[in-house]
Design a protein around this motif. Structure first.
Motif, PDB file in Angstrom:
ATOM      1  N   LEU A 227       0.576  -1.208   0.041  1.00  0.00           N
ATOM      2  CA  LEU A 227      -0.021   0.073   0.038  1.00  0.00           C
ATOM      3  C   LEU A 227       0.723   1.378  -0.048  1.00  0.00           C
ATOM      4  O   LEU A 227       0.133   2.432  -0.342  1.00  0.00           O
ATOM      5  CB  LEU A 227      -0.859  -0.054   1.369  1.00  0.00           C
ATOM      6  N   ILE A 228       2.158   0.943   0.139  1.00  0.00           N
ATOM      7  CA  ILE A 228       3.233   2.280   0.209  1.00  0.00           C
ATOM      8  C   ILE A 228       4.121   1.918  -0.698  1.00  0.00           C
ATOM      9  O   ILE A 228       4.721   0.950  -0.750  1.00  0.00           O
ATOM     10  CB  ILE A 228       3.689   2.538   1.819  1.00  0.00           C
ATOM     11  N   PRO A 229       4.718   2.970  -1.812  1.00  0.00           N
ATOM     12  CA  PRO A 229       4.075   4.514  -1.454  1.00  0.00           C
ATOM     13  C   PRO A 229       3.023   4.601  -2.696  1.00  0.00           C
ATOM     14  O   PRO A 229       2.324   5.652  -2.452  1.00  0.00           O
ATOM     15  CB  PRO A 229       5.324   5.222  -1.836  1.00  0.00           C
ATOM     16  N   ALA A 230       2.998   3.954  -3.797  1.00  0.00           N
ATOM     17  CA  ALA A 230       2.169   4.184  -4.822  1.00  0.00           C
ATOM     18  C   ALA A 230       0.609   4.387  -4.589  1.00  0.00           C
ATOM     19  O   ALA A 230      -0.030   5.597  -4.914  1.00  0.00           O
ATOM     20  CB  ALA A 230       2.324   3.383  -6.185  1.00  0.00           C
ATOM     21  N   PRO A 231       0.142   3.351  -4.185  1.00  0.00           N
ATOM     22  CA  PRO A 231      -1.288   3.593  -3.698  1.00  0.00           C
ATOM     23  C   PRO A 231      -1.610   4.842  -2.849  1.00  0.00           C
ATOM     24  O   PRO A 231      -2.766   5.454  -3.037  1.00  0.00           O
ATOM     25  CB  PRO A 231      -1.573   2.198  -3.047  1.00  0.00           C
ATOM     26  N   MET A 232      -0.943   4.984  -1.761  1.00  0.00           N
ATOM     27  CA  MET A 232      -0.946   6.036  -0.841  1.00  0.00           C
ATOM     28  C   MET A 232      -0.695   7.379  -1.614  1.00  0.00           C
ATOM     29  O   MET A 232      -1.580   8.474  -1.153  1.00  0.00           O
ATOM     30  CB  MET A 232      -0.131   6.155   0.400  1.00  0.00           C
ATOM     31  N   LEU A 233       0.055   7.338  -2.664  1.00  0.00           N
ATOM     32  CA  LEU A 233       0.300   8.701  -3.226  1.00  0.00           C
ATOM     33  C   LEU A 233      -1.061   9.061  -4.081  1.00  0.00           C
ATOM     34  O   LEU A 233      -1.225  10.196  -4.239  1.00  0.00           O
ATOM     35  CB  LEU A 233       1.451   8.573  -4.197  1.00  0.00           C
ATOM     36  N   ILE A 234      -1.497   8.035  -4.777  1.00  0.00           N
ATOM     37  CA  ILE A 234      -2.948   8.236  -5.517  1.00  0.00           C
ATOM     38  C   ILE A 234      -3.910   8.707  -4.642  1.00  0.00           C
ATOM     39  O   ILE A 234      -4.464   9.935  -4.950  1.00  0.00           O
ATOM     40  CB  ILE A 234      -3.281   6.824  -6.074  1.00  0.00           C
ATOM     41  N   VAL A 235      -4.115   8.312  -3.441  1.00  0.00           N
ATOM     42  CA  VAL A 235      -4.936   8.932  -2.569  1.00  0.00           C
ATOM     43  C   VAL A 235      -4.585  10.380  -1.866  1.00  0.00           C
ATOM     44  O   VAL A 235      -5.378  11.236  -2.137  1.00  0.00           O
ATOM     45  CB  VAL A 235      -4.964   8.000  -1.141  1.00  0.00           C
ATOM     46  N   GLY A 236      -3.244  10.551  -1.755  1.00  0.00           N
ATOM     47  CA  GLY A 236      -2.950  11.835  -1.437  1.00  0.00           C
ATOM     48  C   GLY A 236      -2.938  13.102  -2.623  1.00  0.00           C
ATOM     49  O   GLY A 236      -2.937  14.143  -2.130  1.00  0.00           O
ATOM     50  N   MET A 237      -2.974  12.294  -3.876  1.00  0.00           N
ATOM     51  CA  MET A 237      -3.458  13.403  -4.821  1.00  0.00           C
ATOM     52  C   MET A 237      -4.818  13.942  -5.078  1.00  0.00           C
ATOM     53  O   MET A 237      -5.065  14.976  -5.643  1.00  0.00           O
ATOM     54  CB  MET A 237      -2.782  13.114  -6.280  1.00  0.00           C
ATOM     55  N   ALA A 238      -5.623  13.044  -4.507  1.00  0.00           N
ATOM     56  CA  ALA A 238      -7.096  13.371  -4.755  1.00  0.00           C
ATOM     57  C   ALA A 238      -7.401  14.807  -4.231  1.00  0.00           C
ATOM     58  O   ALA A 238      -8.269  15.415  -5.070  1.00  0.00           O
ATOM     59  CB  ALA A 238      -7.906  11.986  -4.352  1.00  0.00           C
ATOM     60  N   LEU A 239      -7.337  14.925  -2.997  1.00  0.00           N
ATOM     61  CA  LEU A 239      -7.545  16.046  -2.185  1.00  0.00           C
ATOM     62  C   LEU A 239      -6.822  17.290  -3.103  1.00  0.00           C
ATOM     63  O   LEU A 239      -7.602  18.372  -3.292  1.00  0.00           O
ATOM     64  CB  LEU A 239      -7.482  15.968  -0.776  1.00  0.00           C
ATOM     65  N   PRO A 240      -5.737  17.285  -3.012  1.00  0.00           N
ATOM     66  CA  PRO A 240      -5.082  18.559  -3.630  1.00  0.00           C
ATOM     67  C   PRO A 240      -5.604  18.962  -4.902  1.00  0.00           C
ATOM     68  O   PRO A 240      -5.700  19.898  -5.515  1.00  0.00           O
ATOM     69  CB  PRO A 240      -3.723  18.083  -3.978  1.00  0.00           C
TER      70      PRO A 240
END
Length: 242
Positions: free
Chosen positions: A46-59
């Motif tokens: 789940l780290i890092p790529a999937p969490m990066l996808i999630v982290g880009m959604a809000l910005p």
């Protein structure tokens, strides 16, 4: 292709992101700092790529809403640092053994906690932005946690400028980080599906935060998040060692 997560793991990951998103709705950050080490303990993939996808959604959503508040000069100085930080992280990921990544994750989580404790910084200047963006992207590419260095650099600016400009940096920096991970065979179809599977938790958490934001006590919540993140970071280090 088999989905890597069991139903229990997906539910736990979703719960972590719901809580992290609620916290971010209350104090402005928390999804990655709290979520990354806990998601790593649930399933390292789940780290890092999937969490990066999630982290880009809000910005991305914030950027669509507050693009008028973006300071192009800040973005222009920060992006070269972001790209350099991603390149350095790619070099590290290319030579570091898989079992060392958990330890590196834990160390960078503790670094993020430490940066979040710093209260006073001057207004962002070009050399501040270059350095902060470089460290941010280095951390984000390896651990998906890139917020603390840039949030520290921008802590004295107005809310709209902070949200809009940081989002204008995070979105392209995240795309570059995912591209670098793809070249390293750390971002493919499986990671994309994992990232998409995590999105409902983030959406639900931010929706709930809209109802709870007035009740969240920032006096105790922020220290609690930092302590919990630090404990999760230490747990990631211990897990990597044993």
């Amino acid at each position: 292709m088999d989905f890597p997560l069991t139903l229990t793991q997906w539910l736990l990951a979703t719960l972590v992101l719901i809580i992290g998103a609620i916290i971010q709705g209350g104090i402005g950050y928390g999804v990655a700092l709290l979520g990354a080490p806990l998601l790593y303990l649930i399933h390292p993939q789940l780290i890092p790529a999937p969490m990066l996808i999630v982290g880009m959604a809000l910005p991305l959503l914030i950027l669509l809403r507050e693009w008028r508040a973006v300071h192009p000069r800040d973005v222009a100085w920060a992006l070269p640092g972001s790209f350099a930080g991603t390149a350095m992280a790619a070099l590290v990921l290319g030579v570091v053994a898989e079992q060392v990544l958990g330890m590196l994750l834990g160390i960078l989580v503790l670094l993020g906690v430490g940066l979040s404790l710093i209260r006073h910084m001057p207004d962002p200047r070009p050399h501040h932005l270059l350095g902060a963006a470089g460290l941010s992207s280095f951390m984000a590419t390896i651990t998906s946690i890139g917020g603390p260095p840039l949030a520290l650099a921008f802590q004295n600016v107005t809310g709209p400028r902070l949200r809009g400009t940081l989002s204008a940096i995070f979105v392209p920096a995240g795309i570059v980080a995912l591209t670098a991970l793809a070249f390293l065979d750390r971002f493919g179809t499986t990671e994309l599906l994992l990232g998409l599977a995590l999105l409902p938790g983030i959406v639900m958490g931010f929706w709930i935060s809209g109802y709870l934001v007035d009740y969240l006590d920032r006096c105790w919540l922020r220290p609690a998040v930092l302590w919990l993140s630090a404990v999760a970071g230490v747990a990631a280090i211990v897990s990597a060692l044993y």
